[in-house]
Design a protein around this motif. Structure first.
Motif, mmCIF file in Angstrom:
data_model
loop_
_atom_site.group_PDB
_atom_site.id
_atom_site.type_symbol
_atom_site.label_atom_id
_atom_site.label_comp_id
_atom_site.label_asym_id
_atom_site.label_seq_id
_atom_site.Cartn_x
_atom_site.Cartn_y
_atom_site.Cartn_z
ATOM 1 N N MET A 73 43.134 29.206 -1.708
ATOM 2 C CA MET A 73 43.570 29.173 -0.334
ATOM 3 C C MET A 73 43.816 30.601 0.161
ATOM 4 O O MET A 73 44.333 31.434 -0.554
ATOM 5 C CB MET A 73 44.827 28.318 -0.215
ATOM 6 C CG MET A 73 45.361 28.278 1.202
ATOM 7 S SD MET A 73 46.782 27.189 1.339
ATOM 8 C CE MET A 73 46.108 26.034 2.472
ATOM 9 N N TYR A 74 43.460 30.874 1.388
ATOM 10 C CA TYR A 74 43.626 32.196 2.003
ATOM 11 C C TYR A 74 45.096 32.491 2.245
ATOM 12 O O TYR A 74 45.824 31.661 2.773
ATOM 13 C CB TYR A 74 42.849 32.248 3.315
ATOM 14 C CG TYR A 74 43.061 33.513 4.092
ATOM 15 C CD1 TYR A 74 42.434 34.689 3.693
ATOM 16 C CD2 TYR A 74 43.896 33.554 5.198
ATOM 17 C CE1 TYR A 74 42.621 35.850 4.385
ATOM 18 C CE2 TYR A 74 44.098 34.718 5.894
ATOM 19 C CZ TYR A 74 43.455 35.868 5.486
ATOM 20 O OH TYR A 74 43.651 37.036 6.167
ATOM 21 N N GLN A 75 45.530 33.672 1.827
ATOM 22 C CA GLN A 75 46.908 34.094 2.075
ATOM 23 C C GLN A 75 46.918 35.139 3.174
ATOM 24 O O GLN A 75 46.112 36.063 3.168
ATOM 25 C CB GLN A 75 47.520 34.684 0.813
ATOM 26 C CG GLN A 75 47.747 33.670 -0.278
ATOM 27 C CD GLN A 75 48.414 34.310 -1.488
ATOM 28 O OE1 GLN A 75 48.400 35.506 -1.640
ATOM 29 N NE2 GLN A 75 49.002 33.478 -2.335
ATOM 30 N N ASN A 76 47.833 34.966 4.099
ATOM 31 C CA ASN A 76 47.980 35.946 5.176
ATOM 32 C C ASN A 76 48.709 37.166 4.613
ATOM 33 O O ASN A 76 49.794 37.051 4.077
ATOM 34 C CB ASN A 76 48.772 35.326 6.335
ATOM 35 C CG ASN A 76 48.709 36.179 7.569
ATOM 36 O OD1 ASN A 76 47.950 37.137 7.640
ATOM 37 N ND2 ASN A 76 49.506 35.830 8.552
ATOM 38 N N ARG A 77 48.092 38.327 4.694
ATOM 39 C CA ARG A 77 48.692 39.552 4.170
ATOM 40 C C ARG A 77 48.325 40.723 5.063
ATOM 41 O O ARG A 77 47.373 40.671 5.834
ATOM 42 C CB ARG A 77 48.213 39.820 2.747
ATOM 43 C CG ARG A 77 46.726 40.117 2.658
ATOM 44 C CD ARG A 77 46.319 40.631 1.287
ATOM 45 N NE ARG A 77 44.904 40.871 1.198
ATOM 46 C CZ ARG A 77 44.277 41.943 1.678
ATOM 47 N NH1 ARG A 77 44.936 42.877 2.284
ATOM 48 N NH2 ARG A 77 42.973 42.080 1.554
ATOM 49 N N ALA A 78 49.083 41.781 4.922
ATOM 50 C CA ALA A 78 48.790 42.997 5.671
ATOM 51 C C ALA A 78 47.623 43.723 5.012
ATOM 52 O O ALA A 78 47.487 43.708 3.791
ATOM 53 C CB ALA A 78 50.021 43.901 5.700
#
Length: 102
Positions: A1-6
């Protein structure tokens, strides 16, 4: 699953080269991006100078590219680095040790 990160600095750096290339072609969006960065960098440079900095070293992936866009008032402060990041870290560590030993 895609993780939201900077984004990582290297990910920004990949686009920075293109921004400067487009700016050389007078692209208005690229010039706007660079102008915003110049304002940000200028604030930091003004703060360093206000605190008494006599010499300032620009480092990082875009330091050479942005140099020609910075106001002339900063040019007399710039100097080449006297070492790499590790040498700077060692100097800072020695300074910290010296302060605690006093």
């Amino acid at each position: 699953m895609y993780q939201n990160r900077a984004p990582l600095p290297k990910e920004y750096g990949a686009f920075a080269v293109q921004v400067f290339q487009f700016a050389q072609q007078k692209d208005p969006i690229a010039l706007k991006i660079i102008q915003q960065q110049v304002e940000w960098v200028s604030q930091y440079l003004d703060a360093l100078i206000a605190k008494g900095a006599q010499k300032i070293v620009l480092v990082g992936g875009v330091s050479e590219a942005i140099l020609s866009y910075l106001p002339e008032r900063f040019l007399t402060y710039f100097c080449p680095p006297q070492g790499d990041a590790m040498a700077g870290a060692i100097l800072m560590a020695k300074a910290q040790i010296g302060r605690k030993a006093i």
